[in-house]
Structures are given as structure tokens and as C-alpha cells.
Enzyme design. Sequence first.
Site, PDB file in Angstrom:
ATOM      1  NE  ARG A   1      -3.138  -2.805   0.183  1.00  0.00           N
ATOM      2  CZ  ARG A   1      -3.716  -3.330   1.290  1.00  0.00           C
ATOM      3  NH1 ARG A   1      -3.172  -3.610   2.754  1.00  0.00           N
ATOM      4  NH2 ARG A   1      -5.200  -4.246   1.291  1.00  0.00           N
TER       5      ARG A   1
ATOM      6  CG  ASP B   1      -2.702  -6.704  -0.196  1.00  0.00           C
ATOM      7  OD1 ASP B   1      -3.811  -6.777  -1.572  1.00  0.00           O
ATOM      8  OD2 ASP B   1      -2.422  -6.656   0.215  1.00  0.00           O
TER       9      ASP B   1
ATOM     10  CG  HIS C   1      -5.513  -8.685  -1.019  1.00  0.00           C
ATOM     11  ND1 HIS C   1      -6.314  -7.577  -1.374  1.00  0.00           N
ATOM     12  CD2 HIS C   1      -6.594  -9.149  -0.043  1.00  0.00           C
ATOM     13  CE1 HIS C   1      -7.090  -6.649   0.209  1.00  0.00           C
ATOM     14  NE2 HIS C   1      -6.677  -8.782   0.745  1.00  0.00           N
TER      15      HIS C   1
ATOM     16  CD  GLU D   1      -9.241  -8.594   3.253  1.00  0.00           C
ATOM     17  OE1 GLU D   1     -10.320  -7.420   4.300  1.00  0.00           O
ATOM     18  OE2 GLU D   1      -8.791  -7.995   3.211  1.00  0.00           O
TER      19      GLU D   1
ATOM     20  CB  THR E   1       1.172   0.349   4.763  1.00  0.00           C
ATOM     21  OG1 THR E   1       1.209   0.022   3.989  1.00  0.00           O
ATOM     22  CG2 THR E   1       2.150  -0.069   6.064  1.00  0.00           C
ATOM     23  CD  GLU E   2      -4.961  -1.080   4.407  1.00  0.00           C
ATOM     24  OE1 GLU E   2      -3.950  -0.856   5.147  1.00  0.00           O
ATOM     25  OE2 GLU E   2      -5.431  -1.851   4.295  1.00  0.00           O
TER      26      GLU E   2
HETATM   27  C1  TNX Z   1      -7.790  -6.577   6.409  1.00  0.00           C
HETATM   28  S1  TNX Z   1      -5.820  -8.688   7.840  1.00  0.00           S
HETATM   29  C2  TNX Z   1      -6.960  -6.789   5.677  1.00  0.00           C
HETATM   30  C3  TNX Z   1      -5.731  -6.416   4.972  1.00  0.00           C
HETATM   31  C4  TNX Z   1      -5.591  -4.763   5.181  1.00  0.00           C
HETATM   32  C5  TNX Z   1      -6.241  -4.686   6.625  1.00  0.00           C
HETATM   33  C6  TNX Z   1      -5.827  -3.478   7.167  1.00  0.00           C
HETATM   34  C7  TNX Z   1      -5.958  -9.617   6.315  1.00  0.00           C
HETATM   35  C8  TNX Z   1      -5.295 -10.234   6.223  1.00  0.00           C
HETATM   36  N1  TNX Z   1      -6.093  -8.744   5.598  1.00  0.00           N
HETATM   37  O1  TNX Z   1      -5.605  -6.639   3.399  1.00  0.00           O
HETATM   38  O2  TNX Z   1      -4.704  -4.294   5.094  1.00  0.00           O
HETATM   39  O3  TNX Z   1      -7.625  -5.332   6.818  1.00  0.00           O
HETATM   40  O4  TNX Z   1      -7.123  -3.164   8.703  1.00  0.00           O
END
Ligand code: TNX
Length: 764
Positions: free
Chosen positions: A162, A191, A262, A326, A468-469
Site C-alpha cells: 500500500r 497486494d 489481493h 479476503e 499501511t493504507e
Molecule cells: C484486512 S488482515 C486485510 C488487509 C488490510 C487490513 C487493514 C488481512 C489478512 N487483510 O488487506 O490491509 O485489513 O487493517
Amino acid sequence: MRFLLPVLILLSSCASAQTNPEPPLIPRPVSITMAEGYFPVTSAVSIIIDSKELKSEGSYLRDVLATLLPEAPMLLPQRTIEGPVIALAISNDGEMPTEGYSLHITPERIDLVSSDRAGIFHGIQTLIQLLPPKGSETAVPCLTITDHPRFAWRGMHLDVSRHFFGVEFVKMYIDLLARYKMNRFHWHLTDDQGWRIEIKKYPKLTEVGAWRSGSQIGPYGRGEYDSIPYGGFYTQEQVREVVAYAAARHITVVPEIEMPGHAMAALAAYPEYSCKGGPFEVQKGWGVFEDVFCAGNDSTFSFLQDVLSEVMGLFPGEYIHIGGDECPKESWKACAKCQARMKSEGLKDEHELQSYVIQRIEKFVNAKGRKIIGWDEILEGGLAPNAAVMSWRGTEGGVAAAKSGHYAVMSPGSHCYFDHYQGDPANEPLAIGGYTTVQKVYSYEPIPAELKADQAKYILGAQGNVWTEYILTPEQVEYMAVPRMLALAEVLWTPKDKRDEADFIKRLELEFPKLEATGVNASKSLYQVRIKPRQGNKPGTIELDMSSGTSRGTCMYRLEEGYDRPDRTQSIVNGFYQKTLLLNQSGRLEGYLTDTISDRWTEYPPSKQEFHFNLATAQKITTTPPPAERYSEGGAFTLVDGITAQEKRVNTEWLGWLKDVTITVDLGSEQDISHIGIGALNETYSWIHLPKQVEVSISSDGKNYSPLGSAEAKATVGRSEFVINKAVKARYVRLVVKHAGLIPEGFPGAGKQSWLFLDEIEVH
Ligand code: TNX
């Protein structure tokens, strides 16, 4: 003489019983016994290593001392000259636990013994913590420490996708880990917003995938971006340099290559490995994206395996992190190849397809003698046979893994996400959300209570994650990671029964000047004055607790409007200053710490809080049902505490529900009313949706209610008010708030139950 000497030392140490005070070490060692006297650390000291094996540790210590002393001490294979020595030795007696050490300091010599090199390195860190931060020749107190870690995995993570952080900073970060005896560096290298590691076979990964055309600015969901090209990556040579640097500090680097989700940066470079074929862009904004690696295409697997082969060539550690989190399933649902794969493999849904991807990759990685670790989503649809789980969505993932005999690393958002706010969001730079103070991190217990002893052994340890968004610079990484990382380091190293929050905070405060001297931008949010309202004894009054996380300084306040002259007394509760104040009208308040000596403001800017009183403020209130535990800070009272919640303060000022809620306020006596309203939050990227409507009714006896009407709001981003304006008389006001139900298609979390967030009832 051989027998006399110890006796003499014993006698002399008993004689004037002036033992040194315990030094403020972090993490606190297993056992420490203080003695009398000092060992002088001067250029005359020589470092002796008992075997070539310890050359790296010996040189490390010499290099550190060289920065303090006029001349670097000598590093010798054995004692060849007279004078004070620091002796490093490996013991083969098998008594010492892995990574453990013993450090014995007398006026004449320092003996550091361990059964492994890592233990020697940790002992050196202890020794370094005994030294002043800067300056010249010095002395360290005589003592005996025996020490070893509680957990094997003591990790810190850094997201370099990020925002990108160069090799120099990464090394600095590794130095910080080493200082507090952490031993895993989880490098989040890929990512949606950037691919950061050179892969020789696929040059476009960095030529294309490492660069984006702009970045999101400000909070999520506003659709605001700049158009400044952004990017960067590490060459393989730089990666090797970092891995070696970490290895010299007994830190294993765990690389993460995200799959199957991602993956936008990779797919922007090689769209042929997606379901739709692209074209795609490296993402400018944060979030979760629908396009992922195609699981039906065999060439996707060849690509991923080629990438992992190069990665395994660069990172010698046992674990390769394959992401797994995710991963939306929409593109697989619409993809003929993915559907064909599901059929041919007998997979019943897309979760099983995700599991197929992970298991196939696991087989490949295992065949190369390595193991995979992934985020807890890899449990969905069946866990790969040898995989370890990194539990981030709470602790359930870790529990499930341990119960089924899989290793787990705990990293729950509640305690281990260092991208969350660490002080009241109203006083902190923009962060992703959450509210995780250093004290909260310190309270973390990595072994979930529901595990039995034979299951608990599968919990390898825990890890702090720095996504680090909203973290743009090295200084801000430091601000977010330190001091929370120090709290976690102690949780992971120190025996549970030796943990003591108040004692830790005292040691931490002594560590701040040292961090400053090494140029680390540690957060001082600990010094923030927390202003916490609660229901006063009489309805219509609020009692304010003001406290800070430290016993230093005096917790002061200034009442700006609407209150009497401030008084300056405070009391001490649990070693911390605390002040209680009574309010019954609108006004503004500032809380701050002063230095007891000079009366100047210290460390942290004042916390400011406005209070608005209306007819409902601090009156009797009930909510049925009560708010969900996660978002229940302050209970129902929060809705009438005089504070209008701001968008940033999701975890501190808003109450959250997953269903309809009925709220009843007793105004104390019959009142003339012209306005009844309540605020709700619209933050769809966090799954928070406005209620469908709010039905308002009133009553004089609290039994029979007559409807006043129902309020709707405009769906603006952020805070919205649901209001009824009607002139009536009533004592009781009731609001029935209708939850929005399932999240509609097109929004993050579609199909899941939405959150209802409410704050502050206004009755005029
Ligand atoms: C969830 S934690 C994500 C990340 C994000 C984060 C922000 C995880 C496995 N996935 O892609 O950066 O929340 O808190």
C-alpha cells in the site's frame, strides 16, 4: 584459593547490602537477581568468543560498543590479554531452553552463556539495554539474569504494498524487532496496490505491477485520489541483503505472496491469469477487489509456482506466507474454467475451490521442503493438511487450527493491529479505524482460554500487523508500531505471571528517551488525557473521569465555557492520576498533563471535548437489546452522554447493533418538546449502513405510547440525523430504530448482516 574466592565474593556482597535497583528491561526477563557494584564498559574491554560459531554475535556486540566508546573493543577467540572481558560462550549442557541465555555481570567480567546463537544474541540485547543510549564510557550494574522466551513466534509484519518502504528503513525496522527480542519479520510483499519483489521469470510484475498512477487520499469511501505516480520494489539482490541482515539478528523473514485474492497488481502485469482476461490497473484505492487469480486455469498455477520457486530461493525460512485472505468469489462464479474445475474436482462451492487452490499450492511448497502459512480464510472449505493459520478475524481461526492439530499464529484485529488508533481518534492522525491502546496490547493473552494444554502447544505465538493504507512515511510506521510493539514483545517473551501493566508502563517511559536518541518516532499517546463521561448520581448530570496512562505529571483540565473555575486537585487510582468532575450544562473542556516540576505541558497535546446538553442528556435510558459487545463502549448512556460522535470515533463513541433496537428515554418530568432526533452512521465500506427508518413515539406515564411519526434521513456519507419536529408535551420518548438488514449487492460485505451505528439522542 579455589574455594576461598567465591566465599570472599559472597561475604563482600553481603557486607554493605547496597544492591543495584532493577534495570528497566523490555521485555522483562524470567529472572533477575541484582548484586552490588558495576562492570566498567570502556575501550579496555575485550570480547571473547569461545568458538568461531559466535563470530557474528561477537562482531555485532563490538560494533554496538564501538558507537559508544572512543575505540572499538577487541574481539578475541580466547583470553590473550589481561583486563576486563565480556565472554560469550555456547554451553552444551542441554539445560538451557531454546533461545534462552544467562547473563552474569560482576565487577571483573561479564559472562553470557546460551545453548544457541540466538540466545547469545538476545543476551547481547539485554546487555545493550543496560547501556545508556548515547555518550561515552559507562558501566553496567552487577546482576544475574536467566531468561528465555515464552513463545517461539514473536512477530512483526509490515505492508510494503500500500505504501513502499526502502531497504534502509526495512533494516531499521528489523533492528527495532531485534532490540525487543522479536524473531519473525513478516514482509507483506504483494497486494492490489503494488507488487514489490523482483521475479526474474516475470519481469512485468515489477515493470508494471510495482507502479500505480495515483493513490487514495483521505478516508475510504470518499472516492478521492491524487494523480501522483507511486511505486517501488526490491531487487533480488536487495531482498538477499535484507534476509542476511535479519539472519544476523536471528530474525526469520517470512515473505508473503498474496493469492488467490489481493492480486490486482499481479493481474495488471499478467491479466491472462485472471478469469476475465483484463485489462486491469494497479489499484489506487484501498479495499477488496473482485478480480482474482483464475482457479480454473492451469497456467495460473504454473505462474504461481514459478513465482514461489524464486521466492523460496531467496527466503530460507521454514514458512512461506501465501495470503489467502479476503478473496471474493464472484469472478469464479462467472468463469467457465473455474466452474469446470469445480465439476472435475467434485468441489461443492467456491469456498472449496479456494481451498483447492491453497492445497494445490501447499503440495508444491511442501515438495520443496517448506510449509505454508495463510490468513484464517484458508480454513474455509477445508484446511490444507500441513498449513499453519494466521488468525486475524478474532481468535476463532487460531482456535479451530489448534483443535485440529495445526499450528497457529495469533494476530487478532482487536489487539494486534497496529494500524488502528492508539489514542482517542479525535486526537490522532488519520488511521484505518479501531482503538487499540498500548495497554490493550499489553493485556493480550495469546493462548485462547478455550484451548486445553495439549491444544495450546499449537499456538506458536503472535504477531503485530502494520498495514499501511493510511501510513505513508517511515516516521508514521514508527509512530504506529512503537510503543505497541514493545507491549507485544513482552507479552510474547515474559512469563505470564511476571507481566504487570503498571510496571511495564514505568519501564516504557524510561525507554522513550532511548528511542528518541536512536531517532525512533515513538507515539506518546499514552500521555493523552482520556476524558470519559459516565452517568452522574442525579439524572441530568454527568461525571467525568479524566485519566492518563502514566503516573508521571499531573492530569489537569481547563474548562473553557460553561463551567466554574477549575480546581486543581487529583487523586491516584491504581498508581495513575485520576480526576472526577461533575457537569450539568453545555461547555468545552480540555484535559492535559503537566510536568510536576515546571508546570509546562508535557508529551502530548491536550484532549479537547465539547459537551452539548439537551433534555435527554444524562437522563435514564434503556436500549432493547443492548448494543453488540464489540461496539458497546459506555453502554446505553453513550447515547445521552453529551458527546456527539464523530465519524472517526467508531470504536469509542458509537454504539453498534446487528438488529432492530428500541430506545426509551425518561426525561424525568413532563417537558415541552419540539424536536426529537438521533444520529446514525453511513460508512458502507465498514459494513455500517443507515437504518431504514426511526419510528418515534411519546408517553406521559411510560406505559401508553402514542406514535409521533417516523423519521427518514438522506443517505449522505458519514453522519446522518433522523429527526421529527413537532410541538408536544411528554415525559418519555421512544425510538424504534429499524436495522437495514442484509448488505445489498454492490457494497462491501454484500449478503452479510449490516451494522447499525447510533449516537446521541437530541430532545429539545
Ligand atoms: C484486512 S488482515 C486485510 C488487509 C488490510 C487490513 C487493514 C488481512 C489478512 N487483510 O488487506 O490491509 O485489513 O487493517
